[in-house]
Scaffold this motif. Structure first.
Motif, PDB file in Angstrom:
ATOM      1  N   SER A 183      -8.833  -2.244   9.596  1.00 32.12           N
ATOM      2  CA  SER A 183      -7.869  -2.710   8.598  1.00 32.12           C
ATOM      3  C   SER A 183      -6.460  -2.219   8.924  1.00 32.12           C
ATOM      4  O   SER A 183      -5.481  -2.961   8.766  1.00 32.12           O
TER       5      SER A 183
ATOM      6  N   TYR B  65      -3.165  -4.483   9.901  1.00 24.07           N
ATOM      7  CA  TYR B  65      -2.004  -4.366   9.015  1.00 24.07           C
ATOM      8  C   TYR B  65      -0.677  -4.343   9.792  1.00 24.07           C
ATOM      9  O   TYR B  65       0.385  -4.496   9.204  1.00 24.07           O
TER      10      TYR B  65
ATOM     11  N   GLU C 237       9.404  -9.303   2.347  1.00 22.65           N
ATOM     12  CA  GLU C 237       7.975  -9.051   2.216  1.00 22.65           C
ATOM     13  C   GLU C 237       7.241  -9.755   3.353  1.00 22.65           C
ATOM     14  O   GLU C 237       7.487 -10.937   3.629  1.00 22.65           O
TER      15      GLU C 237
ATOM     16  N   SER D 228       3.599 -10.734   5.213  1.00 19.89           N
ATOM     17  CA  SER D 228       2.146 -10.890   5.120  1.00 19.89           C
ATOM     18  C   SER D 228       1.508 -10.554   6.465  1.00 19.89           C
ATOM     19  O   SER D 228       2.010 -10.973   7.511  1.00 19.89           O
TER      20      SER D 228
ATOM     21  N   GLN E 220      -2.855  -8.072   3.546  1.00 21.42           N
ATOM     22  CA  GLN E 220      -1.994  -7.308   2.652  1.00 21.42           C
ATOM     23  C   GLN E 220      -0.555  -7.390   3.148  1.00 21.42           C
ATOM     24  O   GLN E 220      -0.292  -7.792   4.279  1.00 21.42           O
TER      25      GLN E 220
ATOM     26  N   ASP F 143       4.986   0.783   3.396  1.00 25.75           N
ATOM     27  CA  ASP F 143       3.634   0.228   3.411  1.00 25.75           C
ATOM     28  C   ASP F 143       3.036   0.201   2.011  1.00 25.75           C
ATOM     29  O   ASP F 143       3.703   0.533   1.011  1.00 25.75           O
ATOM     30  N   ALA F 144       1.785  -0.201   1.919  1.00 31.65           N
ATOM     31  CA  ALA F 144       1.120  -0.376   0.617  1.00 31.65           C
ATOM     32  C   ALA F 144       0.953   0.936  -0.134  1.00 31.65           C
ATOM     33  O   ALA F 144       0.680   0.926  -1.345  1.00 31.65           O
TER      34      ALA F 144
ATOM     35  N   PRO G  17      -2.757   0.299   5.066  1.00 32.97           N
ATOM     36  CA  PRO G  17      -2.993  -0.644   3.961  1.00 32.97           C
ATOM     37  C   PRO G  17      -3.657   0.072   2.788  1.00 32.97           C
ATOM     38  O   PRO G  17      -4.131   1.207   2.914  1.00 32.97           O
ATOM     39  N   SER G  18      -3.689  -0.592   1.669  1.00 29.98           N
ATOM     40  CA  SER G  18      -4.429  -0.064   0.531  1.00 29.98           C
ATOM     41  C   SER G  18      -5.913  -0.148   0.825  1.00 29.98           C
ATOM     42  O   SER G  18      -6.405  -1.146   1.354  1.00 29.98           O
TER      43      SER G  18
END
Length: 326
Positions: free
Chosen positions: A251, A255, A273, A275, A280, A294-295, A323-324
């Protein structure tokens, strides 16, 4: 009397002949320019049998006139053996099978504007005259001077600083193909840990994906440095890359990748922003230099921009984005 008359006629004829010859010499001097020997890039290639393939390629692509002019260029010149390897590696049996558009860009990927001597080269990225397919974006070349001069991790300079009338030639032992994102990741030791992460698991497909030249290309990759991974491991209180769970690593790597877009630095706007392949988003701010949030609210500085490959562009970041995980 008759004898004197004959002598007069002979003398007049000689005078006429001398006068005619003198006039002819004057005309020649006035209309025939002196022959000036040249030693252009094209002259050098044509005079060396080891470069007959390069000579033929220049003629096919129409680049002969470019490299035979007065503008100065630096050329990394592949020999016949290098062209033979290029053809074999790409499934061509002879030069005529290579599409002219492709061959043109491959040749331009060996050329830089201006005269660059070997001593003026340093480790890092320089632009070539080749452009990304369907764009005006000049492709980058990664120069390594750690042990001689190597280009994109594939071609080594075997003879440097061959000076000609319109620039300088550096002989190389391989044809420098059009680079992909993976080309620069492998060539630049700044990304050694990133490469290790991308290839850690046998079922990871990052490398094969980032070599693609059709959809989901082009890519924009925000590539963390080796030090960024060192800092990440310290932050996560882990000892090595192998300690990161596979799903977290996958992940995290996803990201850093944007698909279907070649986003150069000039396209980046404040509060932009983005994608990612991980599904995410993160935000780029430009108020204090280009920074990514970042997230998780962590900040990464973009420290190098616009490393241009044929299938996308790389921007280098000093922090691994997370990422989250919720």
């Amino acid at each position: 009397m008759k004898h004197l008359l004959n002598l007069y006629r002979i003398a007049a004829g000689l005078f006429f002949l001398l006068a005619f010859t003198a006039c002819s010499d004057d005309d020649d001097n006035g209309t025939t320019p002196p022959v000036v020997e040249t030693n252009t890039i094209v002259d050098f290639v044509a005079a060396n049998d080891d470069y007959s393939s390069l000579e033929a390629a220049l003629e096919v692509t129409g680049l002969t006139s470019t490299l035979d002019g007065t503008e100065n260029y630096t050329v990394f010149a592949p020999d016949n053996d290098a062209f033979a390897d290029f053809l074999a590696d790409n499934g061509f049996s002879e030069l005529s099978e290579v599409p002219v558009a492709l061959l043109t860009q491959v040749l331009l990927n060996h050329v830089q504007m201006g005269e660059i001597m070997a001593a003026d080269l340093s480790t890092g990225y320089i632009p070539s005259m080749a452009t990304r397919t369907g764009s005006d974006d000049n492709l980058s070349m990664y120069i390594s001077t750690e042990n001689g001069v190597m280009i994109n991790g594939v071609a080594t300079v075997t003879a440097a600083n061959i000076e000609v009338d319109n620039g300088v030639i550096h002989a190389v032992d391989e044809v420098i193909g059009l680079p992909t994102i993976v080309t620069f990741a492998l060539a630049d030791p700044t990304f050694d840990t990133l490469v290790a992460a991308l290839t850690r698991e046998d079922d990871f497909t990052f490398v094969s994906t980032l070599m693609m030249t059709d959809s989901p290309a082009p890519f924009t990759v925000f590539a963390p440095t080796n030090n960024a991974f060192v800092d990440l491991l310290a932050e996560l209180e882990m000892n090595s890359l192998g300690d990161i769970p596979t799903d977290v690593l996958a992940s995290t790597l996803s990201y850093h990748v944007v698909t279907e877009a070649n986003v150069r630095s000039g396209d980046i706007m404040d509060d932009m922003e983005v994608s990612t392949l991980a599904g995410q988003m993160f935000t780029i701010n430009t108020e204090n230099g280009a920074q990514i949030t970042d997230a998780n609210g962590r900040i990464a500085d973009i420290i190098l921009v616009d490393v241009q490959a044929n299938n996308g562009v790389i921007h280098v970041v000093d922090t691994v984005l997370l990422p989250s995980m919720e």
